[in-house]
Scaffold this active site. Structure first.
Site, PDB file in Angstrom:
ATOM      1  N   TRP A  15       1.008  -1.455  -0.575  1.00 40.86           N
ATOM      2  CA  TRP A  15       0.139  -0.557   0.015  1.00 40.86           C
ATOM      3  C   TRP A  15       0.995   1.619  -0.168  1.00 40.86           C
ATOM      4  CZ3 TRP A  15      -4.303  -1.878  -1.837  1.00 40.86           C
ATOM      5  CH2 TRP A  15      -4.582  -2.738  -1.721  1.00 40.86           C
ATOM      6  N   LYS A  65     -12.682  -1.422   7.023  1.00 37.09           N
ATOM      7  CA  LYS A  65     -12.898  -2.659   7.550  1.00 37.09           C
ATOM      8  C   LYS A  65     -12.583  -2.846   8.943  1.00 37.09           C
ATOM      9  CE  LYS A  65      -8.245  -2.171   5.042  1.00 37.09           C
ATOM     10  NZ  LYS A  65      -8.505  -3.213   3.958  1.00 37.09           N
ATOM     11  N   ASP A  71      -1.766   6.550   6.426  1.00 30.59           N
ATOM     12  CA  ASP A  71      -2.784   5.737   5.871  1.00 30.59           C
ATOM     13  C   ASP A  71      -3.064   5.048   7.292  1.00 30.59           C
ATOM     14  OD1 ASP A  71      -4.309   3.676   4.962  1.00 30.59           O
ATOM     15  OD2 ASP A  71      -3.166   3.206   2.998  1.00 30.59           O
TER      16      ASP A  71
END
Ligand code: PMP
Length: 358
Positions: free
Chosen positions: A100, A191, A167
């Protein structure tokens, strides 16, 4: 019967939230219509929208110096929006701790931005959080708080003079965070805090000044969304409604310190099971970098046993345990909505499985 769902995202939701949404789906608070069926410009939706923002800030203890934005395009769009809005023509620094961050780096490079990777753990297949030191004068310093695939997590964020961008997609709303040097804290909420379709971005207001001066399309501009309180265009109303329920649920749980206590207990149980398996299970992350959210591990003896593990776990009512395709193996995501009892069930299964196949 509901399964125990260890999926990495979208992932399991607290049952009481699903039931509340079910109860209100056809007729929201006796109004005679669903929350999905009304304009985002109505007072009824605005209560949900601003209520969610206010609760999100309350959970992190944030004041007026931060704005909350509700955006679309997933966390992935932020990989581009952040450099687009915040670069000042200087160097933008990144710590590379997994796929990511690699994707975030790539998007900044596509934009022609001067990107410097100051630390990386790619040499050991992203199994640890490296020492990270950012330059004081970088345009910004970028990290990923929790690496969903590899199961690593920063215990503390690097201290920086440059504005820190985080993030937090896979450990969103799972623990308190020191915001003293954070300029942007963001994630997709699917999530740990809701359903897909919504990204939540906490942005320090001085960053909006950077954004304002940019010549970029309106939908990609932080300052446009801030000026319009995330109602510039039609927002993902149902995802915001679900996020609002999730925020209320987290506050009811006693807030982020309480949730973190539970998350720590759950992770300890699972890592203890791996560590006491006499090498049958082998965790991917180095022990000082272990994530409280995603536990990635292998079965040392053979990878064939891993597919049998996943299959038998499914038969026992546990889903979502197959590791990410890039890493293989097994991964248990134990986000906020997973209970200690559910983790206990998994640990018992792991012990039995190891005994059977030792
Ligand atoms: N960052 C992290 C840490 C992630 O785990 C993910 C998705 N798994 C993303 C970003 C990308 O999120 P999205 O699919 O919402 O674009």
């Amino acid at each position: 019967m509901r399964k125990i769902n260890f999926s990495a995202g979208p992932s399991t939701l607290p049952l009481e939230i699903l039931q509340k949404a079910q109860n209100e789906l056809v007729d929201y608070e006796g109004k005679g219509y669903s929350i999905m069926e009304i304009s985002h410009r109505t007072k009824i939706f605005e209560e949900v929208h601003f209520g969610a923002m206010q609760k999100a800030k309350e959970l992190y203890g944030l004041g007026d110096d931060y704005e909350v934005l509700f955006l679309q395009g997933g966390a992935s769009l932020q990989f581009a929006m952040i450099p687009m809005n915040l670069n000042l023509g200087g160097v933008c620094e990144y710590a590379n701790t997994g796929i990511w961050t690699k994707k975030a780096i790539k998007e900044a490079q596509i934009l022609g931005i001067d990107v410097k990777v100051v630390a990386s753990s790619e040499d050991k297949n992203f199994s640890y959080i490296p020492e990270v030191k950012f330059s004081d004068n970088a345009d910004y310093a970028y990290i990923c708080s929790n690496n969903t695939i590899y199961g690593t997590q920063y215990k503390e964020y690097p201290k920086t003079k440059a504005p820190l961008i985080v993030d937090a997609s896979s450990d969103f709303f799972s623990r308190k965070v020191d915001f003293s040097n954070i300029a942007i804290f963001y994630g997709g909420v699917q999530k740990n805090a809701g359903i897909s379709g919504l990204s939540c971005v906490f942005i320090r207001k001085d960053m909006l000044e950077r954004s304002q001066s940019k010549n970029i399309p309106s939908m990609l501009k932080f300052s446009v969304h801030a000026e319009n309180q995330s109602l510039f265009n039609t927002p993902p109303t149902f995802a915001i409604y679900m996020f609002n329920l999730e925020m209320a649920w987290l506050l009811n749980q006693g807030g982020l310190d309480k949730i973190n206590e539970k998350n720590t207990q759950k992770a300890k149980l699972l890592y203890d099971t791996i560590d006491s398996s006499e090498g049958f299970y082998k965790g991917h992350a180095k022990s000082d970098s272990r994530s409280l959210m995603n536990v990635s591990f292998n079965i040392s003896k053979s990878s064939d046993l891993e597919s049998i593990f996943v299959k038998e776990a499914e038969e026992a009512g546990m889903i979502g345990l197959k590791g990410h395709r890039l890493l293989g193996g097994i991964r248990a995501s134990i986000y906020n909505a997973i209970t200690l009892d559910q983790v206990k069930t998994l640990c018992e299964f792991m012990k039995e499985f190891a005994k059977k196949h030792a």
